[in-house]
Write a protein that holds these residues in place. Structure first.
Motif, PDB file in Angstrom:
ATOM      1  N   PHE A  65     -19.988   4.133   3.635  1.00 20.18           N
ATOM      2  CA  PHE A  65     -20.811   5.243   3.173  1.00 20.18           C
ATOM      3  C   PHE A  65     -19.900   6.250   2.484  1.00 20.18           C
ATOM      4  CE2 PHE A  65     -23.333   3.820   6.926  1.00 20.18           C
ATOM      5  CZ  PHE A  65     -24.438   3.363   6.214  1.00 20.18           C
ATOM      6  N   ALA A  66     -20.422   6.908   1.476  1.00 22.40           N
ATOM      7  CA  ALA A  66     -19.633   7.910   0.759  1.00 22.40           C
ATOM      8  C   ALA A  66     -19.128   8.989   1.709  1.00 22.40           C
ATOM      9  CB  ALA A  66     -20.454   8.516  -0.375  1.00 22.40           C
ATOM     10  N   VAL A  67     -19.925   9.362   2.691  1.00 22.56           N
ATOM     11  CA  VAL A  67     -19.511  10.405   3.628  1.00 22.56           C
ATOM     12  C   VAL A  67     -18.312   9.970   4.474  1.00 22.56           C
ATOM     13  CG1 VAL A  67     -21.778  11.514   3.716  1.00 22.56           C
ATOM     14  CG2 VAL A  67     -21.202   9.727   5.382  1.00 22.56           C
ATOM     15  N   GLN A  68     -18.126   8.663   4.661  1.00 20.64           N
ATOM     16  CA  GLN A  68     -16.997   8.164   5.447  1.00 20.64           C
ATOM     17  C   GLN A  68     -15.664   8.367   4.738  1.00 20.64           C
ATOM     18  OE1 GLN A  68     -18.956   4.172   6.035  1.00 20.64           O
ATOM     19  NE2 GLN A  68     -17.764   4.308   7.933  1.00 20.64           N
ATOM     20  N   VAL A  69     -15.700   8.451   3.427  1.00 18.53           N
ATOM     21  CA  VAL A  69     -14.451   8.529   2.658  1.00 18.53           C
ATOM     22  C   VAL A  69     -14.276   9.894   2.002  1.00 18.53           C
ATOM     23  CG1 VAL A  69     -14.341   6.039   2.327  1.00 18.53           C
ATOM     24  CG2 VAL A  69     -15.504   7.430   0.626  1.00 18.53           C
ATOM     25  N   ASP A  70     -15.005  10.873   2.499  1.00 19.82           N
ATOM     26  CA  ASP A  70     -14.895  12.230   1.989  1.00 19.82           C
ATOM     27  C   ASP A  70     -13.432  12.674   2.001  1.00 19.82           C
ATOM     28  OD1 ASP A  70     -15.799  14.806   1.141  1.00 19.82           O
ATOM     29  OD2 ASP A  70     -15.663  15.512   3.215  1.00 19.82           O
ATOM     30  N   GLY A  71     -12.977  13.194   0.868  1.00 15.83           N
ATOM     31  CA  GLY A  71     -11.616  13.708   0.758  1.00 15.83           C
ATOM     32  C   GLY A  71     -10.553  12.670   0.441  1.00 15.83           C
ATOM     33  N   GLN A  72     -10.934  11.427   0.312  1.00 12.16           N
ATOM     34  CA  GLN A  72      -9.945  10.384   0.063  1.00 12.16           C
ATOM     35  C   GLN A  72      -9.864  10.014  -1.416  1.00 12.16           C
ATOM     36  OE1 GLN A  72     -11.565   8.062   3.532  1.00 12.16           O
ATOM     37  NE2 GLN A  72      -9.380   7.745   3.867  1.00 12.16           N
ATOM     38  N   GLU A  73      -8.866   9.197  -1.742  1.00 13.01           N
ATOM     39  CA  GLU A  73      -8.598   8.771  -3.123  1.00 13.01           C
ATOM     40  C   GLU A  73      -9.165   7.367  -3.327  1.00 13.01           C
ATOM     41  OE1 GLU A  73      -7.513   8.330  -6.939  1.00 13.01           O
ATOM     42  OE2 GLU A  73      -7.137  10.189  -5.852  1.00 13.01           O
ATOM     43  N   ILE A  74      -9.999   7.233  -4.346  1.00 16.25           N
ATOM     44  CA  ILE A  74     -10.591   5.953  -4.717  1.00 16.25           C
ATOM     45  C   ILE A  74     -10.067   5.563  -6.090  1.00 16.25           C
ATOM     46  CG2 ILE A  74     -12.745   4.703  -5.167  1.00 16.25           C
ATOM     47  CD1 ILE A  74     -12.528   5.765  -2.280  1.00 16.25           C
TER      48      ILE A  74
END
Length: 157
Positions: A65-74
């Motif tokens: 989920f997008a909320v799981q990777v909040d603040g990370q680099e994709i």
């Protein structure tokens, strides 16, 4: 459920949106960032078409989920080319070795190969096949893809 603010760095650019908690990373990338190179195939993590790099690690964007990777680099397939638009060694090798036909699976393969070569700069055929076993292609016989990995590995030397 209430919408949640999410902020991600995608290919070096900041994207922020307020999203439903159930919005997948793949859908966030496609719908909120306009990056359609991340393809959705099976939508349960088996085909690898949605593979992106999350803080440098290959992951299935349909399973997060997008909320799981909040603040990370994709990093998506769009972020692998050079800033001036030159293909990455992996992208060029896939083209040169005919590692694609219809192209639907190609972004996932390119991203997975990029991570594979970062971790194993000179893989054997068996290591390549194992490393890419989570990516499916219904068009090629995989040999062009294996050849492309070897060519990209040589180009990175």
């Amino acid at each position: 459920m209430h919408d949640v603010p999410v902020g991600l760095s995608v290919n070096g650019r900041r994207f922020e949106a307020v999203v439903e908690p159930r919005l997948t990373l793949a859908d966030f990338l496609r719908e909120k960032c306009g990056l359609t190179g991340t393809h959705l195939g099976c939508e349960h993590g088996a085909c690898g078409a949605c593979t992106v790099l999350l803080d440098g690690q290959a992951v299935r964007a349909c399973l997060l989920f997008a909320v799981q990777v909040d603040g990370q680099e994709i990093t998506t397939v769009e972020g692998l080319a050079s800033p001036d638009g030159q293909l990455s060694p992996v992208q060029a090798a896939m083209r040169d070795c005919h590692g694609l036909q219809c192209g639907f699976c190609t972004p996932g393969f390119v991203t997975s190969i990029t991570a594979l070569l970062r971790d194993n700069p000179q893989p054997t055929d068996a290591e390549i096949r194992e490393g890419l076993s989570g990516n499916f292609c219904r068009c090629t016989g995989y040999q062009g893809i294996v050849n492309a990995v070897h060519k990209a590995a040589e180009a990175r030397q």
